[in-house]
Design an enzyme around this catalytic site. Structure first.
Site, PDB file in Angstrom:
ATOM      1  N   ALA A   1      -9.904  89.788 123.259  1.00 18.01           N
ATOM      2  CA  ALA A   1     -10.968  88.951 122.690  1.00 18.01           C
ATOM      3  C   ALA A   1     -12.265  89.168 123.462  1.00 18.01           C
ATOM      4  O   ALA A   1     -12.253  89.491 124.649  1.00 18.01           O
ATOM      5  CB  ALA A   1     -10.569  87.475 122.735  1.00 18.01           C
ATOM      6  N   ASP A   2     -13.373  88.985 122.762  1.00 23.94           N
ATOM      7  CA  ASP A   2     -14.687  89.081 123.381  1.00 23.94           C
ATOM      8  C   ASP A   2     -15.605  88.084 122.691  1.00 23.94           C
ATOM      9  O   ASP A   2     -15.692  88.068 121.459  1.00 23.94           O
ATOM     10  CB  ASP A   2     -15.254  90.494 123.247  1.00 23.94           C
ATOM     11  CG  ASP A   2     -16.550  90.655 124.010  1.00 23.94           C
ATOM     12  OD1 ASP A   2     -16.541  90.490 125.240  1.00 23.94           O
ATOM     13  OD2 ASP A   2     -17.578  90.934 123.373  1.00 23.94           O
ATOM     14  N   THR A   3     -16.263  87.248 123.481  1.00 25.54           N
ATOM     15  CA  THR A   3     -17.129  86.201 122.929  1.00 25.54           C
ATOM     16  C   THR A   3     -18.591  86.536 123.193  1.00 25.54           C
ATOM     17  O   THR A   3     -18.959  86.896 124.305  1.00 25.54           O
ATOM     18  CB  THR A   3     -16.772  84.833 123.547  1.00 25.54           C
ATOM     19  OG1 THR A   3     -15.400  84.542 123.246  1.00 25.54           O
ATOM     20  CG2 THR A   3     -17.655  83.728 122.985  1.00 25.54           C
TER      21      THR A   3
END
Length: 190
Positions: free
Chosen positions: A70-72
């Site tokens: 995941a990457d925000t």
């Protein structure tokens, strides 16, 4: 839901806490991959690219596991707010966000290499900050550890002091869109 062994390719304690809400057992192995912000990609596309790169690094080592990366991204207009380099940069980020609405976009990648399964998706949440004075920003930053957080804030830590309104997934703002992830994991259920 019966899943293959699950690995979270992230060093984020917050992501691990959120994943525990839907997956009882999993391993945490950070997917060390350089994060990119190519200008030709939208923030959502950049988040997906970075999530894929993190998951792929681990999936190649553990092909029998379902790997979650995941990457925000925190986005105001065309500007992407990454993790601040120091406290002064964190203060500047919150000063730019104060009183304004911005987007929090998390790209998620699920890879189950042995079965040639892969799913990428992103979730967007709108967050509006309260008007904040410099001393309020300083007080907030003194309560949290902003240097490992995109946009220099943690909505789960005293977020009521800075956020006026959240439209969409709260868990997405924390770092992992639990509602959507729960749905997508069904595709990998045995």
């Amino acid at each position: 839901m019966k899943l293959p062994p699950v690995i979270l390719a992230s060093a984020s304690v917050r992501r691990a806490e959120l994943l525990r809400e839907i997956v009882a057992e999993f391993q945490v192995l950070p997917g060390h991959a350089e994060e990119f912000q190519p200008e030709h990609l939208s923030p959502a596309e950049a988040g997906l690219l970075n999530a894929y790169r993190k998951a792929r690094v681990i999936a190649k080592k553990f092909p029998d596991a379902l790997v979650i990366g995941a990457d925000t991204e925190v986005v105001l207009g065309r500007r992407i707010f990454g993790k601040p380099r120091d406290l002064a940069a964190a203060h500047a980020m919150l000063a730019d966000l104060e009183g304004r609405e911005h987007l929090v976009i998390t790209g998620v990648c699920l890879i189950y290499l042995r079965h040639h399964q892969q799913k990428l998706f992103s979730v967007t949440t709108r967050v509006k900050f309260k008007p904040l004075r410099a001393e309020e920003i300083a007080a907030y930053l003194a309560r949290i550890h902003p240097l490992d957080k995109a946009g220099a804030y943690a909505i789960q830590d005293h977020g009521d002091e800075i956020a006026a309104k959240i439209e969409g997934s709260l868990s997405n703002v924390v770092g992992l869109p639990v509602e959507r992830l729960r749905e997508e994991l069904q595709l990998f259920s045995r």
